[in-house]
Design an enzyme around this catalytic site. Sequence first.
Site, short mmCIF file in Angstrom:
data_model
loop_
_atom_site.label_atom_id
_atom_site.label_comp_id
_atom_site.label_asym_id
_atom_site.label_seq_id
_atom_site.Cartn_x
_atom_site.Cartn_y
_atom_site.Cartn_z
N GLU A 67 0.82 -1.21 0.00
CA GLU A 67 0.00 0.00 0.00
C GLU A 67 0.86 1.26 0.00
OE1 GLU A 67 -2.81 0.66 3.25
OE2 GLU A 67 -3.68 2.30 2.10
N ASP A 109 -0.91 -4.76 3.09
CA ASP A 109 -1.42 -3.53 3.72
C ASP A 109 -0.82 -3.52 5.12
OD1 ASP A 109 -2.68 -1.39 4.80
OD2 ASP A 109 -4.65 -1.88 4.01
N ASP A 133 -6.16 -4.28 0.40
CA ASP A 133 -7.18 -4.31 1.44
C ASP A 133 -7.90 -5.67 1.48
OD1 ASP A 133 -7.03 -1.53 2.28
OD2 ASP A 133 -8.04 -0.99 0.42
N THR A 164 -6.07 2.31 9.17
CA THR A 164 -5.13 3.33 9.64
C THR A 164 -5.86 4.40 10.47
OG1 THR A 164 -3.73 2.98 7.72
CG2 THR A 164 -3.38 5.01 8.91
N ILE A 200 -0.86 -1.45 7.68
CA ILE A 200 -1.85 -1.17 8.73
C ILE A 200 -3.18 -0.93 8.02
CG2 ILE A 200 -2.55 0.28 10.67
CD1 ILE A 200 0.31 0.94 11.25
N ASP A 201 -4.06 -1.92 8.07
CA ASP A 201 -5.39 -1.75 7.50
C ASP A 201 -6.29 -1.27 8.64
OD1 ASP A 201 -7.34 -1.92 5.38
OD2 ASP A 201 -8.22 -3.53 6.55
C1 IPD Z 1 -8.97 1.38 4.41
C2 IPD Z 1 -9.79 0.60 5.40
C3 IPD Z 1 -11.23 1.08 5.33
C4 IPD Z 1 -11.81 0.91 3.95
C5 IPD Z 1 -10.96 1.63 2.94
C6 IPD Z 1 -9.51 1.16 3.03
P1 IPD Z 1 -6.41 1.70 5.13
O1 IPD Z 1 -7.63 0.89 4.42
O2 IPD Z 1 -9.75 -0.76 5.13
O3 IPD Z 1 -12.03 0.32 6.20
O4 IPD Z 1 -13.10 1.44 3.91
O5 IPD Z 1 -11.47 1.37 1.66
O6 IPD Z 1 -8.73 1.89 2.11
O7 IPD Z 1 -6.27 2.98 4.38
O8 IPD Z 1 -6.76 1.89 6.54
O9 IPD Z 1 -5.23 0.79 4.91
#
Ligand code: IPD
Length: 271
Positions: A68, A88, A217, A93, A90-91
């Site tokens: 990411e 990813d 993701d 974030t 930190i999913d």
């Molecule tokens: C996000 C999270 C969020 C989702 C977004 C993602 P990130 O990832 O998973 O829940 O709604 O589409 O981009 O930016 O925290 O790695």
Amino acid sequence: MSLDDFYAVALDLVKQSGAIIRDRINRPKDVMIKSCDVDLVTESDQQVEKLFMDGITAKFPDHRFIGEETTSSGEKVQLTDAPTWVIDPIDGTMNFVHGLPHTCISVALLINKITEIGLVYNPILEQFFTARKGQGAFMNGNPIKVSGEKELKKALVMVELGTSRDPEKMKIVMENLKILTSKVHGVRALGSAALNMCMVALGGADANFEFGIHIWDFAAGDLIVREAGGCCIDPSGGELDLLSRRVLCASSQELANEISNLLIQYFPERD
Ligand code: IPD
């Protein structure tokens, strides 16, 4: 080198990454903005991604990466047949920034564009979801399976607003929420796409969909849901495409089809 070797090394690196996330979640952070005010990145995202990539490269120098934080600066994703780790770091974030404990590292290994390994680790709540193709899905080493729910009116559906505030997209997100809310048991949002999908794999929720997410993701979540007996499709009803930025997963094909028929579709630019 075998898949067992790849799995063992990745498991260790994901645990090390989790320790960083756990250590940092309640400390002050350097927060930077990406595509818009609600799309964030921290120094920890970057450090975890580097730790994972350096660790894999040291053992398997020919492996490739789609990360990411190294990819999302606008360029198109290059997915080849080579062993490719999709990360990813930190999913969730935004949750990490606020100290909300629904945050995780998500890692998938694709070989010949087929997902072989999926790992999603929430180190705050100690939930480690693992899957290998054809070998089932697990949480903390214990087998998990989807609820098997087929009826929409009894379904708990995980949703997300996403990280784009584009008015056209927001309108569709809100309309879909309105359509579903009157037809299901309930809707929930954890703020992490990977963890939403793992809740479906665990049987704690019955479906999840999102438009506008990226391959990092949902690549790991896809394998974990399918290995737990669920299905992942494109929200329009066709086959899932990991580069399409669209996903619908459910505890049964019947439930997935019913949700797909109700959704107003949105087609973001591909990864
Ligand atoms: C996000 C999270 C969020 C989702 C977004 C993602 P990130 O990832 O998973 O829940 O709604 O589409 O981009 O930016 O925290 O790695």
